[in-house]
Design an enzyme around this catalytic site. Structure first.
Site, PDB file in Angstrom:
ATOM      1  N   TYR A   1      51.461  19.968  -8.721  1.00 55.76           N
ATOM      2  CA  TYR A   1      52.536  19.177  -9.322  1.00 55.76           C
ATOM      3  C   TYR A   1      53.237  18.373  -8.226  1.00 55.76           C
ATOM      4  O   TYR A   1      53.883  18.945  -7.346  1.00 55.76           O
ATOM      5  CB  TYR A   1      53.537  20.056 -10.054  1.00 55.76           C
ATOM      6  CG  TYR A   1      52.998  20.730 -11.302  1.00 55.76           C
ATOM      7  CD1 TYR A   1      51.745  20.397 -11.824  1.00 55.76           C
ATOM      8  CD2 TYR A   1      53.733  21.703 -11.964  1.00 55.76           C
ATOM      9  CE1 TYR A   1      51.255  21.021 -12.965  1.00 55.76           C
ATOM     10  CE2 TYR A   1      53.252  22.321 -13.107  1.00 55.76           C
ATOM     11  CZ  TYR A   1      52.011  21.981 -13.600  1.00 55.76           C
ATOM     12  OH  TYR A   1      51.528  22.603 -14.728  1.00 55.76           O
TER      13      TYR A   1
ATOM     14  N   PRO B   1      54.099  21.443 -25.751  1.00 55.58           N
ATOM     15  CA  PRO B   1      54.487  21.902 -27.093  1.00 55.58           C
ATOM     16  C   PRO B   1      54.938  20.778 -28.017  1.00 55.58           C
ATOM     17  O   PRO B   1      54.949  20.957 -29.233  1.00 55.58           O
ATOM     18  CB  PRO B   1      55.637  22.873 -26.807  1.00 55.58           C
ATOM     19  CG  PRO B   1      56.232  22.380 -25.529  1.00 55.58           C
ATOM     20  CD  PRO B   1      55.043  21.919 -24.718  1.00 55.58           C
ATOM     21  N   LEU B   2      55.291  19.616 -27.440  1.00 54.55           N
ATOM     22  CA  LEU B   2      55.713  18.470 -28.253  1.00 54.55           C
ATOM     23  C   LEU B   2      54.644  17.383 -28.303  1.00 54.55           C
ATOM     24  O   LEU B   2      54.926  16.241 -28.686  1.00 54.55           O
ATOM     25  CB  LEU B   2      57.033  17.904 -27.724  1.00 54.55           C
ATOM     26  CG  LEU B   2      58.202  18.886 -27.738  1.00 54.55           C
ATOM     27  CD1 LEU B   2      59.443  18.246 -27.148  1.00 54.55           C
ATOM     28  CD2 LEU B   2      58.472  19.392 -29.157  1.00 54.55           C
TER      29      LEU B   2
ATOM     30  N   GLY C   1      55.314  14.085 -26.614  1.00 57.11           N
ATOM     31  CA  GLY C   1      56.382  13.284 -27.204  1.00 57.11           C
ATOM     32  C   GLY C   1      56.132  12.879 -28.644  1.00 57.11           C
ATOM     33  O   GLY C   1      57.047  12.444 -29.343  1.00 57.11           O
TER      34      GLY C   1
ATOM     35  N   LEU D   1      55.709  14.683 -31.263  1.00 58.94           N
ATOM     36  CA  LEU D   1      56.422  15.513 -32.236  1.00 58.94           C
ATOM     37  C   LEU D   1      57.935  15.343 -32.175  1.00 58.94           C
ATOM     38  O   LEU D   1      58.663  16.027 -32.891  1.00 58.94           O
ATOM     39  CB  LEU D   1      56.029  16.979 -32.046  1.00 58.94           C
ATOM     40  CG  LEU D   1      54.557  17.272 -32.340  1.00 58.94           C
ATOM     41  CD1 LEU D   1      54.164  18.683 -31.922  1.00 58.94           C
ATOM     42  CD2 LEU D   1      54.254  17.054 -33.833  1.00 58.94           C
TER      43      LEU D   1
END
Length: 344
Positions: free
Chosen positions: A53, A209-210, A213, A215
């Site tokens: 990262y 999890p989204l 973006g 969701l």
């Protein structure tokens, strides 16, 4: 904040984790410190990073934050990191060999400024290194106190089962978690990976999890994304690329279903999407990947959303992976969720 066990281990972690892939890239150090402070203040404990990262900068930022905060705050934080991908140009600067992982782990410990990483995850499968070699290194690291628990990331069902079987057969430290992509738009792990994790006692740590973006409702049909968003900066970015998903009717069915439930709940679409994921089988902690403090603040509100059974069923139906236009194909599996231990 709800707390759950880290897979089949005895360690407790927050049901929402802070992902730090943006640190050092999309989020500067001041913004990263603000996110870490807010996350811990909200009761969050699990902070997820990786050596790749921002080429190590994410770990360095976390290390400086740990050094700048009092022990009564940092003592509650559990650090998860990963190794596997290239951090150099040499032939042994990548992979899951003992040689590479030994150096990668040492470098992560230095950047983080800690003696032990709570959850050390192999970032992806390595077809060139025998699984036993990787697991023996990780077992040695546990025995030497360099890591507490072993995790996997981006493994398929057969790969994670092989890792668990070899660990059990050889009496080595057993993986306790798997980190996969999982959200209402990407449910293919339910076909094989989720059942394998349930059977083997591994907790899921979903990333994206989204859906990059999607969701949150920020993207519109037939409107190419623009502005300061991930797809606005690069509409063809990875698995969440606009063209790839916007052509599939199921994408808009899911977005519409999430929007309807959000209006009923008086919550944001992001909060509803995260609340749905928190109720899926084997989920230990959902990794939040916010770019800004405002996004993180909204995401943390998912902890207070309680979806009704009827709302969950509607979201399940709209996102059914057995739908004809599901981009990955394959059999549909719809399962109501449960916590690893206790809670809702």
């Amino acid at each position: 904040m709800e707390y759950r066990t880290l897979g089949s281990s005895g360690a407790g972690v927050s049901a929402l984790a802070l992902g730090t892939m943006t640190f050092g890239a999309e989020t500067d150090e001041k913004g990263a410190f603000a996110q870490l402070d807010r996350f811990v203040a909200a009761g969050g404990t699990l902070v997820d990073t990786a050596d790749v990262y921002s080429a190590g900068v994410s770990e360095e930022i976390i290390g400086r934050w740990l050094a700048a905060r009092p022990a009564d705050i940092t003592g509650r934080v559990e650090i998860a990191s990963k190794g596997r991908f290239p951090m150099g140009d040499g032939p042994n600067d990548a992979g899951l060999s003992r040689r590479h992982l030994d150096r990668a782990l040492d470098a992560s410990l230095r950047r983080l400024g800690v003696d032990c990483i709570d959850l050390y995850q192999v970032h992806a499968w390595d077809p060139y290194t025998p699984v036993e070699e990787t697991l023996r290194f990780l077992d040695d690291a546990v025995r030497r106190g360099r890591i507490h628990y072993v995790g996997l990331s981006n493994f398929t069902g057969w790969q994670l089962q092989k890792a668990v079987d070899v660990a059990d057969f050889r009496g080595l430290a057993r993986p306790v978690t798997l980190q996969p992509q999982y959200n209402l738009l990407a449910r293919e792990i339910e076909w094989e990976i989720t059942p394998a994790c349930v059977s083997a006692g591994l907790g899921l740590l979903p990333w994206s999890p989204l859906g990059g973006g999607w969701l949150t409702g920020k993207y519109r049909r037939d409107e190419l994304p623009t502005g300061a968003t991930r797809l606005g900066e690069d509409p063809e970015r990875g698995v969440e690329a606009y063209g790839r998903r916007s052509r599939v009717q199921r994408t808009w069915d899911v977005v519409d279903a999430v929007r309807a439930v959000a209006e009923e709940q008086g919550a944001s679409m992001a909060q509803v999407s995260l609340a749905w994921l928190l109720g899926r089988p084997a989920v230990t902690s959902v990794i939040l990947g916010a770019r800004t403090l405002e996004q993180l603040e909204d995401n943390l509100g998912a902890a207070d959303v309680r979806l009704t059974g009827e709302q969950v069923e509607r979201l399940d139906a709209a996102s059914d992976p057995g739908a004809a236009d599901y981009p990955y194909g394959g059999p549909g599996v719809t399962q109501r969720g449960r916590n690893i231990r206790g809670g809702r």
